[in-house]
Scaffold this active site. Structure first.
Site, mmCIF file in Angstrom:
data_model
loop_
_atom_site.group_PDB
_atom_site.id
_atom_site.type_symbol
_atom_site.label_atom_id
_atom_site.label_comp_id
_atom_site.label_asym_id
_atom_site.label_seq_id
_atom_site.Cartn_x
_atom_site.Cartn_y
_atom_site.Cartn_z
ATOM 1 N N LYS A 106 1.731 -18.438 -1.570
ATOM 2 C CA LYS A 106 2.832 -19.308 -2.068
ATOM 3 C C LYS A 106 4.033 -19.306 -1.142
ATOM 4 C CE LYS A 106 3.066 -15.165 -4.313
ATOM 5 N NZ LYS A 106 2.108 -14.427 -5.099
ATOM 6 N N VAL A 133 -0.106 -20.041 -7.632
ATOM 7 C CA VAL A 133 0.788 -20.120 -8.795
ATOM 8 C C VAL A 133 0.093 -19.529 -10.018
ATOM 9 C CG1 VAL A 133 2.138 -21.637 -10.305
ATOM 10 C CG2 VAL A 133 1.863 -22.218 -7.896
ATOM 11 N N LYS A 206 6.938 -20.752 -6.400
ATOM 12 C CA LYS A 206 5.964 -21.348 -7.330
ATOM 13 C C LYS A 206 6.558 -22.591 -8.005
ATOM 14 C CE LYS A 206 3.973 -16.807 -7.962
ATOM 15 N NZ LYS A 206 4.084 -15.547 -8.712
ATOM 16 N N GLY A 308 -2.978 -9.581 -9.806
ATOM 17 C CA GLY A 308 -4.074 -8.607 -9.857
ATOM 18 C C GLY A 308 -5.220 -9.124 -9.005
HETATM 19 P P1 NAP Z 1 -2.555 -7.308 0.581
HETATM 20 O O1 NAP Z 1 -3.154 -6.373 -0.410
HETATM 21 O O2 NAP Z 1 -1.310 -6.902 1.278
HETATM 22 O O3 NAP Z 1 -3.677 -7.580 1.699
HETATM 23 C C1 NAP Z 1 -3.409 -8.260 2.890
HETATM 24 C C2 NAP Z 1 -4.659 -8.208 3.754
HETATM 25 O O4 NAP Z 1 -4.434 -9.032 4.897
HETATM 26 C C3 NAP Z 1 -5.014 -6.822 4.280
HETATM 27 O O5 NAP Z 1 -6.391 -6.618 4.230
HETATM 28 C C4 NAP Z 1 -4.519 -6.841 5.732
HETATM 29 O O6 NAP Z 1 -5.313 -6.068 6.622
HETATM 30 C C5 NAP Z 1 -4.700 -8.303 6.084
HETATM 31 N N1 NAP Z 1 -3.742 -8.730 7.095
HETATM 32 C C6 NAP Z 1 -2.393 -8.798 6.979
HETATM 33 N N2 NAP Z 1 -1.850 -9.213 8.121
HETATM 34 C C7 NAP Z 1 -2.875 -9.434 8.978
HETATM 35 C C8 NAP Z 1 -2.950 -9.867 10.325
HETATM 36 N N3 NAP Z 1 -1.858 -10.139 11.030
HETATM 37 N N4 NAP Z 1 -4.192 -9.975 10.878
HETATM 38 C C9 NAP Z 1 -5.299 -9.659 10.188
HETATM 39 N N5 NAP Z 1 -5.288 -9.256 8.909
HETATM 40 C C10 NAP Z 1 -4.085 -9.121 8.321
HETATM 41 O O7 NAP Z 1 -2.300 -8.738 -0.048
HETATM 42 P P2 NAP Z 1 -2.831 -9.315 -1.457
HETATM 43 O O8 NAP Z 1 -2.077 -8.688 -2.583
HETATM 44 O O9 NAP Z 1 -4.317 -9.269 -1.474
HETATM 45 O O10 NAP Z 1 -2.332 -10.831 -1.365
HETATM 46 C C11 NAP Z 1 -2.936 -11.757 -0.492
HETATM 47 C C12 NAP Z 1 -2.330 -13.149 -0.693
HETATM 48 O O11 NAP Z 1 -2.602 -13.580 -2.030
HETATM 49 C C13 NAP Z 1 -0.821 -13.229 -0.516
HETATM 50 O O12 NAP Z 1 -0.477 -14.459 0.044
HETATM 51 C C14 NAP Z 1 -0.306 -13.133 -1.937
HETATM 52 O O13 NAP Z 1 0.956 -13.763 -2.093
HETATM 53 C C15 NAP Z 1 -1.377 -13.908 -2.673
HETATM 54 N N6 NAP Z 1 -1.490 -13.541 -4.098
HETATM 55 C C16 NAP Z 1 -1.642 -12.245 -4.444
HETATM 56 C C17 NAP Z 1 -1.736 -11.903 -5.778
HETATM 57 C C18 NAP Z 1 -1.930 -10.468 -6.199
HETATM 58 O O14 NAP Z 1 -2.021 -10.214 -7.399
HETATM 59 N N7 NAP Z 1 -2.014 -9.511 -5.285
HETATM 60 C C19 NAP Z 1 -1.646 -12.923 -6.766
HETATM 61 C C20 NAP Z 1 -1.501 -14.255 -6.369
HETATM 62 C C21 NAP Z 1 -1.424 -14.548 -5.021
HETATM 63 P P3 NAP Z 1 -5.383 -4.459 6.546
HETATM 64 O O15 NAP Z 1 -6.030 -4.157 5.241
HETATM 65 O O16 NAP Z 1 -6.207 -4.029 7.687
HETATM 66 O O17 NAP Z 1 -3.950 -4.012 6.602
#
Ligand code: NAP
Length: 438
Positions: A106, A133, A206, A308
């Site tokens: 987002k 969102v 959002k 989550g």
């Molecule tokens: P996260 O746990 O921080 O995971 C990010 C992943 O991306 C990690 O595996 C990281 O690698 C990889 N990464 C980051 N920078 C990188 C780069 N420069 N090159 C290669 N790989 C890279 O994030 P998340 O919580 O899963 O969220 C992911 C996306 O979904 C975000 O945009 C977030 O806003 C969205 N989202 C998340 C949620 C939620 O509940 N978490 C809900 C809705 C939307 P490493 O593991 O090796 O560090």
């Protein structure tokens, strides 16, 4: 039986959401193939650190740090890295290579969505972002598809679980903001740096996406008036509760007629009083919900988990299957609906109801003085309630006055509050909050 074709899926990121997406792609491969009409082959997973611990056990050979190469050979790219760069460049590269893209980012969409939408339109590929969102809640597709024959007039969303958890804690336990935030951090609902959540920025991103789809116009973060919840006190919550309201951080997008008579859309995020009987008042803990008003459908509410890894992965997979089906069946990608030119209204032009808490001297004629001042500023009072307090030490009586106004402009309200502060019978203005749903 005819052999199903294989579509190559590149996954960028293997964190909270990415790891669950990879798990589902592998574990549910047969079911996904049956629903899609093609096998979705997880071709690789780009990460920063190959050997970092993962939530899910996955074949090591899938991992790479070379996201550029992975993207170039994919039919479908799922971006779950987060942040602006390199996510933006990788998505644009995938689009240029003719891949459909699914993202939950987002922050990127709110900052630079138009560049991505235009690139996808030009290349004739699908760019989908249901997960961006309200996590698991299917909300963007209903707005874009199911309500495409209707006219949405207003969207009210609880789209940030962290702030809903904090406000709900304050409401149910009487806790101060700092204590509720600490509890949210202890339980993993808030990050160590909670600024984007409590400052309203995450909800604002959002709100921009919801407003863009609902009103067929591109709105970005600059169009969103944003106030967070750091200024909401336990006293505000208690007073609201006493008056039959609950305080929620709402993302609001609504069609309005501005004070100068022009039509526009107001997109804003701010703490808002809702009557306790409003459906959004029943959204507790870290849950999300989006309440939509449409001319023909009337009122609709969508409720569920807003974050989550596993819930969010559900939304990502939904987008992936839908994009893959389109590749299998052929035909043009679903592009953004016709772009309108509805202007974003500045907050000063918006009419809303307000709740004003006043600490006043307990003297005869005070209510009349205040009511007259409101009338002079063109702000009409809907509810006025007075509670008397006696200070145990000084034995001096004071009165707490709670006022709910009819719709008024920000400018008229600000002038009224300023004038009220100048009255000799006013000890203090304890809170000024906007009200919805009355
Ligand atoms: P996260 O746990 O921080 O995971 C990010 C992943 O991306 C990690 O595996 C990281 O690698 C990889 N990464 C980051 N920078 C990188 C780069 N420069 N090159 C290669 N790989 C890279 O994030 P998340 O919580 O899963 O969220 C992911 C996306 O979904 C975000 O945009 C977030 O806003 C969205 N989202 C998340 C949620 C939620 O509940 N978490 C809900 C809705 C939307 P490493 O593991 O090796 O560090």
């Amino acid at each position: 039986m005819t052999e199903l074709r294989t579509l190559k899926v590149a996954l960028l990121g293997c964190g909270n959401v990415g790891a669950q997406v990879a798990r589902i792609l592998i574990d549910d491969a047969d079911a996904l193939a049956a629903r899609t009409g093609a096998r979705l082959e997880l071709a690789g997973i780009a990460v920063r650190t190959i050997d970092a611990p993962r939530d899910v056990e996955l074949p090591r050979e899938l991992f790479t740090t070379d996201a550029d190469t992975l993207v170039k050979d994919a039919d479908l790219v799922i971006e779950l890295m987060g942040g602006i760069e390199p996510a933006r460049t990788l998505i644009l590269s995938a689009i240029e290579n003719g891949a459909c893209v699914v993202t939950g980012n987002k922050a990127l969409l709110a900052q630079d969505g138009p560049t991505l939408y235009e690139a996808a339109d030009k290349a004739g590929v699908q760019l989908s972002y249901e997960a961006a969102v309200a996590g698991a809640i299917p909300i963007l597709r209903p707005i874009r598809d199911s309500l495409s024959g209707d006219h949405i007039t207003r969207v009210l969303g609880i789209v940030n679980g962290t702030t809903n958890f904090i406000l709900d804690q304050m409401d149910t336990t009487g806790a101060q903001f700092e204590d509720a935030l600490a509890e949210a951090q202890r339980l993993g609902y808030a990050e160590a740096d909670p600024t984007a959540d409590v400052g309203g920025l995450d909800a604002a991103a959002k709100a921009a996406i919801l407003a863009s789809l609902s009103f067929h116009t591109r709105f970005d973060l600059e169009n969103v008036h944003c106030e967070g919840i750091t200024g909401v006190s336990a006293a505000d919550i208690a007073a609201a509760k006493d008056a039959g309201f609950v305080i929620k951080l709402l993302a609001i997008a609504e069609k309005l007629t501005a004070t100068d008579g022009s039509e526009g859309v107001s997109v804003r995020v701010h703490p808002t009083l809702l009557p306790r009987e409003h459906p959004l008042a029943a959204v507790h803990g870290a849950f999300n919900a989006v309440f939509i008003e449409a001319e023909n459908a009337g009122e609709l509410m969508f409720y569920g988990q807003g974050a989550g890894g596993t819930p969010t992965a559900s939304a990502v997979l939904g987008d992936l299957v839908s994009a893959a089906r389109r590749i299998v069946l052929g035909g043009p990608a679903q592009t953004e609906t016709a772009i309108g030119q509805v202007p974003a209204l500045p907050i000063d032009a918006v009419n809303t109801s307000y709740y004003i808490g006043l600490d006043v001297a307990d003297q005869p004629g005070v209510l009349a003085k205040i009511a007259q001042l409101f009338a002079e500023h063109g702000v009409s009072i809907e509810i006025m309630r007075q509670t008397i307090h006696r200070d145990a030490d000084s034995n001096v009586e004071s009165a707490e006055l709670r006022i709910v106004t009819h719709r008024a402009t920000e400018a008229a309200l600000a002038a009224t509050v300023q004038a009220v502060k100048g009255l000799d019978v006013i000890n203090s203005v304890t809170s000024v909050l906007r009200v919805e749903g009355v």
